[in-house]
Design a protein around this motif. Structure first.
Motif, mmCIF file in Angstrom:
data_model
loop_
_atom_site.group_PDB
_atom_site.id
_atom_site.type_symbol
_atom_site.label_atom_id
_atom_site.label_comp_id
_atom_site.label_asym_id
_atom_site.label_seq_id
_atom_site.Cartn_x
_atom_site.Cartn_y
_atom_site.Cartn_z
ATOM 1 N N LEU A 2 6.357 2.632 15.861
ATOM 2 C CA LEU A 2 6.322 1.178 15.700
ATOM 3 C C LEU A 2 5.487 0.790 14.481
ATOM 4 C CD1 LEU A 2 7.085 -1.631 16.735
ATOM 5 C CD2 LEU A 2 5.063 -1.573 18.207
ATOM 6 N N LEU B 92 9.701 -2.604 7.783
ATOM 7 C CA LEU B 92 10.384 -3.899 7.843
ATOM 8 C C LEU B 92 9.712 -4.905 6.926
ATOM 9 C CD1 LEU B 92 12.655 -5.472 9.239
ATOM 10 C CD2 LEU B 92 11.062 -6.047 11.064
ATOM 11 N N ASN C 68 14.703 -7.140 -0.171
ATOM 12 C CA ASN C 68 15.836 -7.866 0.403
ATOM 13 C C ASN C 68 17.135 -7.073 0.333
ATOM 14 O OD1 ASN C 68 14.442 -10.115 1.242
ATOM 15 N ND2 ASN C 68 14.690 -11.188 -0.705
ATOM 16 N N PHE D 232 18.873 -5.173 3.151
ATOM 17 C CA PHE D 232 19.698 -5.787 4.194
ATOM 18 C C PHE D 232 21.115 -6.066 3.718
ATOM 19 C CE2 PHE D 232 15.262 -6.683 5.085
ATOM 20 C CZ PHE D 232 15.163 -6.177 6.367
ATOM 21 N N VAL E 166 19.725 1.274 8.441
ATOM 22 C CA VAL E 166 18.834 1.255 7.289
ATOM 23 C C VAL E 166 17.376 1.113 7.720
ATOM 24 C CG1 VAL E 166 18.118 -0.210 5.358
ATOM 25 C CG2 VAL E 166 20.495 0.521 5.561
ATOM 26 N N SER F 159 18.504 -11.989 1.882
ATOM 27 C CA SER F 159 17.110 -12.447 1.900
ATOM 28 C C SER F 159 16.783 -13.205 3.179
ATOM 29 C CB SER F 159 16.827 -13.337 0.691
ATOM 30 O OG SER F 159 17.460 -14.598 0.848
ATOM 31 N N PHE G 86 17.400 -12.191 6.338
ATOM 32 C CA PHE G 86 17.274 -11.387 7.550
ATOM 33 C C PHE G 86 16.024 -11.838 8.304
ATOM 34 C CE2 PHE G 86 15.995 -7.766 10.151
ATOM 35 C CZ PHE G 86 17.195 -7.440 10.748
ATOM 36 N N ARG H 100 13.191 -11.203 9.724
ATOM 37 C CA ARG H 100 12.311 -10.052 9.922
ATOM 38 C C ARG H 100 11.340 -10.234 11.080
ATOM 39 N NH1 ARG H 100 11.298 -7.300 4.046
ATOM 40 N NH2 ARG H 100 13.014 -8.319 2.966
ATOM 41 N N TRP I 109 13.074 -10.306 14.491
ATOM 42 C CA TRP I 109 13.634 -8.991 14.774
ATOM 43 C C TRP I 109 12.521 -8.006 15.166
ATOM 44 C CZ3 TRP I 109 18.405 -7.386 15.755
ATOM 45 C CH2 TRP I 109 18.680 -6.010 15.735
ATOM 46 N N LEU I 110 11.409 -8.079 14.460
ATOM 47 C CA LEU I 110 10.287 -7.191 14.774
ATOM 48 C C LEU I 110 9.763 -7.469 16.184
ATOM 49 C CD1 LEU I 110 8.340 -4.965 13.884
ATOM 50 C CD2 LEU I 110 6.862 -6.733 12.916
ATOM 51 N N TYR J 297 12.094 -5.840 18.439
ATOM 52 C CA TYR J 297 11.992 -4.387 18.315
ATOM 53 C C TYR J 297 10.784 -3.873 19.088
ATOM 54 C CZ TYR J 297 12.288 0.221 16.135
ATOM 55 O OH TYR J 297 12.426 1.566 15.925
ATOM 56 N N ARG J 298 9.671 -4.569 18.917
ATOM 57 C CA ARG J 298 8.455 -4.145 19.598
ATOM 58 C C ARG J 298 8.687 -4.154 21.107
ATOM 59 N NH1 ARG J 298 5.267 -8.016 18.246
ATOM 60 N NH2 ARG J 298 4.435 -7.099 16.328
ATOM 61 N N LEU K 40 11.099 -1.380 22.125
ATOM 62 C CA LEU K 40 10.492 -0.053 22.049
ATOM 63 C C LEU K 40 9.519 0.160 23.202
ATOM 64 C CD1 LEU K 40 10.298 2.527 20.361
ATOM 65 C CD2 LEU K 40 8.523 1.454 19.006
ATOM 66 N N SER L 277 23.095 -8.459 9.451
ATOM 67 C CA SER L 277 23.070 -7.616 8.263
ATOM 68 C C SER L 277 23.980 -6.414 8.471
ATOM 69 C CB SER L 277 21.652 -7.112 8.002
ATOM 70 O OG SER L 277 21.677 -6.032 7.088
ATOM 71 N N ALA M 89 23.326 -3.707 7.267
ATOM 72 C CA ALA M 89 22.432 -2.553 7.257
ATOM 73 C C ALA M 89 22.150 -2.029 8.659
ATOM 74 C CB ALA M 89 21.114 -2.918 6.568
ATOM 75 N N LEU M 90 22.419 -2.846 9.678
ATOM 76 C CA LEU M 90 22.154 -2.392 11.049
ATOM 77 C C LEU M 90 23.251 -1.470 11.568
ATOM 78 C CD1 LEU M 90 20.832 -5.679 12.664
ATOM 79 C CD2 LEU M 90 19.513 -3.694 11.948
ATOM 80 N N LEU N 56 17.587 2.447 19.246
ATOM 81 C CA LEU N 56 16.528 1.444 19.153
ATOM 82 C C LEU N 56 17.073 0.133 18.607
ATOM 83 C CD1 LEU N 56 13.560 3.711 18.097
ATOM 84 C CD2 LEU N 56 13.936 2.559 20.280
ATOM 85 N N ASP N 57 17.966 0.213 17.647
ATOM 86 C CA ASP N 57 18.596 -1.025 17.164
ATOM 87 C C ASP N 57 19.447 -1.666 18.261
ATOM 88 O OD1 ASP N 57 17.430 -0.938 14.695
ATOM 89 O OD2 ASP N 57 19.151 -0.067 13.671
#
Lengths: 480, 480
Positions: free
Chosen positions: A144, A151, A156, A159, A357, B136, B138, B140, B143-144, B147-148, B151, B326, B328-329, B358-359
């Motif tokens: 994490l 992250l 940019n 993404f 990614v 630009s 996304f 973040r 999402w974090l 994610y936390r 996880l 995105s 990228a995922l 995880l995603d």
């Protein structure tokens, strides 16, 4: 048996034969079909299932496949097995009347979301199958930390659509790590990120590479199936305690090896054979595929470096984090000879970067920050401890069983008295111990057979469950 | 400090400023640059490095960044640090003269890792190509957070081999979301997670589905190529402002449609045609592949629901987060008719879950927590604003150009005077404006051609760059 398989076939559904005749995972297909038959009520509670041999014969699959499927479904609670009364559909399994969604609902009708997740599949009581690391030891906190940093620092453009080779940050981190830890000689421009070893094979064959391909006579059937699906003919190469007998290589176009720790028999490829296979590849114009699946887990001596370091233009080095971190990340890599890079990238395709990614950037940070090294050290220690406990348990309770292939990796091979492998695996299944016999891994065209043996993975159980798994294992071994 | 940073900059290499101004990981970039400078000999052994504060000031980075970079390189052995004498390049670090890897290096030679990443490709000045969201934007922070939570809450088994269908948490969240937002009627057991639309096609053809397949006469060439690679013959179906002319369907085995927003011409499939294509599929026993690539971005009316809701047994609904979050995922999904589920899972394979677990768990949390809805709302507003600016700019500066397909999505079609498409695209390229002409998307066997037009994606530029991109676009349009 009162009922013939024909009746079962109807109840289980006509698709089963199709599935079984088709692609990989007969065992999985059978499990799914049986589970669905129980769930839908096509097999009523209390119904007795046919004996293994009958069903196996009817379906044209191995008896073990049926035994495994039954055992799995017993473990999941769909079936019950009692000595003397055979295997039956468990009482009290709720069947869902129909999964069928209304076909003729009028447009605009409210969306119906029948929500009934299948009962979560439970594994066997003791999982000593090879192939996966201890899932309970994933380094959540450190991962994490790296994820947050990745992250926050990601530009940019990360993404956006992405580079089919994978993120440059990860390829740079891997180039350094692989040099340091595995003696791989490469550079970021020659590394292609992928989703694991199987994905690497799919990228390489048949568009880039051609068959026939020599493979070790014992190895993962899954890999052979993938190659077969790509129309690559595989030729078995005998293995012994010094790894593959590369002197037997002939006019094959390439060879797939597990040099660090022959899978599953366990020997590292002998230094003379390393040199010999490079000589063969140079003389023949061939290529070596190096499956470095557990190269980081070496316990008693210094790590055995990658064969790739001997000739980066003759060896495709393939690795992943599936053993070192988790298969759930779906992250792997290839270090390629220069001449294959463009073709592999063309196959991978501009729009299909595949691997997440964010996970790529996280792994890059994890490597660069030293967290990966720390994790591997910690796991090496843990797995070495497990290996030592396995060896000690066998010495105490089954001293007649020889253990081999234990200098490295996440599994060992237990030599069994001749003719006892199949019955031991079966006994293990009945006792809730999942493991494989060596025969499971044998190439169908292998000329010589390895002695009877069990492949015991010691990484999968959680730490607290390992002692009980060892007890159960010792309980099913044939007497001396 | 005796030497100025300019000297260091030269020695460290011109790339450093670019790297620092550009991408993520200033610390990582600095480490890379310094390492490369030492390795290449631009910084000779024994050279003293500038104090943290000087280098930090020259580079415009935090002092800690420099301190961390030095510490890392000391740990790696490239630099030495001694109290009183500062940080110096370590003695005895071998510099590598060339990138070429020695093919004939003797076995056992130390691993050399010449590192020189290829120069980073820069895109066009103004990117008005369709297909990707604003990288630009996304989310973040949100999402974090997900994610936390994902996880921390993930059960241990999440780090094991995994279910080829994808995580149940995500399939449950998607079943509800798709019902609510798109009118899709499905259940978790009929959803299969994949890596995007292309991956879905690869899973479906040719193992599960068969050709010939009708496709819209204008569409993504990439999809046609994928189908061709799977030996699926495609038959073009004319399109007009009401979407595909499904009355033209004949004996094809199935049809691939973009009903929410025909790609690229922009019309939604007319309600009568929706009913007609379902009738066709039922009568023919065929299947409809619904590419719901941008169904969430509808501006002027209520969203157009998915065709899948009309008959879940006749439609395969396919979506992804590539436009909404995105690419990228690498996360997408299929909502399948019951009869295809097992076969798709068998093709996907037991060991190839592909998408990062995880995603998957993060997206599940993102959906359930409402963050996804918030993000889509925010982006819908942003993209609508961009569309309005595009329309306004054209009304002011090129009123003779008609704009179509603007009720939804991330792109519009600009109708051009006959015979001007090719020259306009060429002029745009010369002016640094990347975009596509309609002809780019035409099926090679299409009978009728659409009028000349440009496909203008308005999602890709960053917010601050959009005005300049519009200016540049107006500058290359043919005069009225």
């Amino acid at each position: 048996m009162a009922e013939s398989w024909v009746n079962y076939a109807e109840r289980i559904g006509a698709d089963l034969h199709l599935e079984l005749s088709g692609s990989g995972g007969r065992r999985a297909a059978l499990i799914r079909a049986l589970r669905e038959a129980v769930r839908s009520g096509r097999l009523a509670p209390g119904t007795r299932l046919p004996p293994y041999r009958s069903l196996a014969a009817d379906l044209g699959v191995a008896r073990n496949t049926v035994a495994d499927a039954y055992a799995e479904l017993v473990a999941e609670g769909w079936l019950t097995a009692r000595q003397g009364s055979g295997t039956r559909v468990a009482m009290g399994v709720p069947s869902t009347p129909s999964r069928q969604l209304g076909r003729a609902a009028p447009p605009g009708a409210p969306a119906r979301v029948p929500k009934k997740a299948p009962p979560r599949a439970r594994g066997p009581r003791h999982d000593l199958r090879q192939g996966t690391p201890d899932a309970s030891s994933f380094p959540r906190a450190a991962w994490l930390t790296s994820y947050r940093r990745a992250l926050q620092q990601a530009p940019n453009e990360a993404f956006g659509p992405g580079d089919p080779a994978g993120r440059i940050e990860l390829r740079e981190a891997l180039a350094e790590y692989l040099a340091r830890a595995r003696g791989v000689r490469t550079e970021p421009g020659r590394i292609v990120i992928c989703s694991g070893f199987a994905h690497a094979l799919r990228l390489l064959f048949p568009a880039v590479l051609r068959g026939p391909l020599a493979v070790e006579s014992y190895g993962l059937g899954f890999h052979r199936e993938l190659l077969a699906a790509a129309s690559v003919r595989t030729v078995p190469l005998p293995v012994d305690e010094d790894g593959a007998q590369v002197a037997e290589l002939g006019r094959e176009w390439g060879v797939l090896l597990t040099p660090a720790h022959q899978f599953p028999t366990g020997g590292p490829l002998h230094p003379e054979r390393r040199a010999a296979v490079i000589d063969w590849a140079r003389a023949r114009g061939g290529v070596i595929l190096e499956d470095d699946y557990d190269g980081e887990f070496r316990y008693d001596r210094k790590p055995v470096g990658a064969v790739q370091g001997l000739d980066p233009e003759r060896v495709i080095h393939i690795g992943s984090v599936s053993k070192s971190l988790s298969p759930a990340l779906r992250l792997g890599w290839m270090a390629l000879p220069e001449r294959y890079v463009d073709a592999v990238l063309a196959v991978k395709g501009e729009r299909e970067a595949w691997a997440s990614v964010l996970d790529q950037l996280t792994l890059a940070d994890f490597l660069v920050s030293g967290s990966y090294d720390r994790h591997v050290r910690r796991m090496r220690q843990r797995y070495r401890g497990r290996r030592d406990r396995l060896v000690a348990a066998l010495a105490a309770r089954a001293p007649h069983i020889e253990v081999t292939g234990i200098a490295a990796g996440l599994h060992a091979v237990l030599r069994l008295p001749p003719g006892t492998e199949r019955s031991t695996v079966k006994a293990a299944v009945w006792q809730g111990v999942a493991l494989d016999g060596l025969a499971e891994f044998r190439h169908p065209a292998a000329v010589t057979a390895a002695p009877d043996g069990l492949v015991v993975g010691y990484a999968t159980p959680a730490e607290h469950a390992y002692g009980a798994a060892l007890d159960a294992l010792c309980g099913v071994l044939p007497p001396g």
